[in-house]
Design a protein around this motif. Structure first.
Motif, PDB file in Angstrom:
ATOM      1  N   LEU A  14      36.062  40.453  35.568  1.00  0.00           N
ATOM      2  CA  LEU A  14      37.385  40.000  35.135  1.00  0.00           C
ATOM      3  C   LEU A  14      38.275  41.182  34.774  1.00  0.00           C
ATOM      4  N   LEU A  15      37.699  42.179  34.098  1.00  0.00           N
ATOM      5  CA  LEU A  15      38.490  43.364  33.762  1.00  0.00           C
ATOM      6  C   LEU A  15      38.926  44.116  35.017  1.00  0.00           C
ATOM      7  N   VAL A  18      42.106  43.010  36.948  1.00  0.00           N
ATOM      8  CA  VAL A  18      43.452  43.168  36.387  1.00  0.00           C
ATOM      9  C   VAL A  18      44.334  44.016  37.294  1.00  0.00           C
ATOM     10  N   LEU A  79      44.727  48.791  28.987  1.00  0.00           N
ATOM     11  CA  LEU A  79      45.086  47.374  29.073  1.00  0.00           C
ATOM     12  C   LEU A  79      46.356  47.073  28.277  1.00  0.00           C
ATOM     13  N   SER A 143      40.414  37.359  42.170  1.00  0.00           N
ATOM     14  CA  SER A 143      41.799  37.832  42.217  1.00  0.00           C
ATOM     15  C   SER A 143      42.434  37.673  43.590  1.00  0.00           C
ATOM     16  N   CYS A 174      42.634  39.581  29.048  1.00  0.00           N
ATOM     17  CA  CYS A 174      41.552  40.504  29.378  1.00  0.00           C
ATOM     18  C   CYS A 174      41.344  41.537  28.267  1.00  0.00           C
ATOM     19  N   LEU A 177      39.303  39.867  25.753  1.00  0.00           N
ATOM     20  CA  LEU A 177      37.935  39.782  26.265  1.00  0.00           C
ATOM     21  C   LEU A 177      37.196  41.099  26.098  1.00  0.00           C
TER      22      LEU A 177
END
Length: 398
Positions: A14-15, A18, A79, A143, A174, A177
């Motif tokens: 998931l990271l 991004v 991030l 994605s 994210c 997270l």
């Protein structure tokens, strides 16, 4: 796979999504942005190019920084910057300001490119690392499968600025997270004290390693071909072939499936046949597919179904190739995995940015320039693999 392995794969996947999300959600909006900001196709493509330049070059900062301070602090910074820059992109009044904010968006996104790879190398080696990376890529594949569709839905209903609002919300989630679910993988005793001479020595060591440079080059030419596709896909599919934004998103998702599905077999095939041999086979398959596509399309047969099937085939070989060259490039440099990951990522993404700049100069709205660039990249990748890997039989341990 144990629960800890799966959890790490989910979080890192998931990271890692991004950065590509800021491309995939954005692609359907390129023609509308061109019109709304009263600019040209080539200038709009610069918003992709500067993103990739920042995305690549700034890994040179995040990798060594993560070796010094640990993996999580630079990840938090990146991030946070990415989220703020995404909001600024949504508010950009002109194409010039959008290019500037896209650059800073790329600076932030660089953190989620190099640091997750270093975390994988901290935790596993050999085929175990490949299995984790391919599982991360499976999550990561969300994605390119969903982001263009979400982007097109936002685009149609709320306009192109809403795409960047959606990206900023996803990035903020994210960040939460990363704070709550990701452990620090770099042990305190493995942190590298900041010494300029030691950092320079690490770069010199990597730049003197022909196997490392060869693997990075092979992957870089693969990325260059894919980035050329990314920068022209929306204009080609929606302009030349007349697809609507939602249709474009579905066609793009098909290409993404071809890229990520074969990556799931890379670890098992690498263990069975050897990682170096698998790299050689994948490069050869990529080159053969790309040359076939170039020959047929430039001969005048540029039907959409043929083009998309050949791009699918090229992406299948790239999906097999790229995780293997990544793991192999880091395998011999565990103590400086962050630096090795960042240098490799910077070189590869810079190569991709150059391919975007080149195709923006020759793109005429037809498939010809795209298939030409992909063919050239495939031949260069094949040449590097022949020159560098011909006497190498095995690098990674099982």
């Amino acid at each position: 796979m144990n629960s800890g392995f799966i959890k790490m794969a989910l979080v890192l996947g998931l990271l890692s999504s991004v950065g590509p999300m800021a491309i995939d959600m954005y692609l359907p909006a390129l023609p509308q942005i061109t019109k709304a900001l009263n600019t040209s196709t080539s200038v709009t493509q610069y918003t992709l190019m500067v993103y990739f330049v920042a995305f690549g070059v700034c890994q040179l900062l995040y990798g060594p920084t993560s070796d010094i301070f640990g993996r999580k602090p630079p990840l938090y910074f990146g991030l946070s910057l990415f989220t703020i820059a995404s909001i600024c992109c949504a508010l950009a009044p002109t194409i010039e300001w959008l290019i500037v904010f896209r650059f800073f968006q790329g600076v932030g996104a660089a953190s989620v490119m190099s640091i997750p790879r270093a975390i994988i190398r901290d935790s596993y080696t050999g085929m175990q690392a490949t299995r984790l990376l391919t599982t991360v890529m499976l999550v990561f594949s969300i994605s390119p499968l969903l982001a263009p569709l979400i982007g097109s839905l936002l685009l149609v209903n709320f306009g192109w600025r809403s795409v960047f609002i959606g990206i900023s919300v996803a990035a903020a989630l994210c960040l939460v997270l990363a704070i709550t679910s990701l452990r620090e993988s770099l042990k305190p005793e493995n942190k590298v004290p900041f010494k300029r001479s030691a950092l320079l020595q690490s770069f010199v060591l990597l730049l003197r390693d022909p196997i490392y440079l060869g693997l990075i080059g092979i992957g870089g030419f693969g990325f260059s071909a894919f980035f050329a596709f990314l920068s022209t896909a929306s204009f080609l599919y929606m302009g030349y072939y007349g697809l609507q934004p939602t249709q474009f998103s579905l066609a793009f998702a098909l290409n993404a499936i071809g890229f990520f599905l074969p990556s799931q077999f890379a670890a098992n095939l690498g263990a069975r046949f050897g990682p170096v041999r698998l790299v050689k086979w994948s490069v050869a398959g990529f080159a053969l597919s790309a040359i076939t596509m170039y020959t047929v399309v430039t001969a005048g047969f540029d039907q959409f179904i043929f083009l998309i099937l050949m791009l699918l085939l090229c992406n299948m070989f790239l999906g097999m190739l790229l995780p293997m060259v990544l793991i192999l490039s880091l395998e011999q440099h565990g103590p400086i995995a962050g630096t090795a990951s960042s240098l490799g990522g910077a070189m590869q993404l810079s190569m991709g940015a150059i391919s975007i700049a080149m195709i923006s100069l020759i793109f005429d709205g037809t498939p010809g320039p795209l298939v030409s660039v992909i063919a050239v990249c495939s031949l260069l990748a094949l040449a590097v693999s022949i020159l560098v890997l011909r006497n190498v039989h095995s690098i990674a341990a099982d």
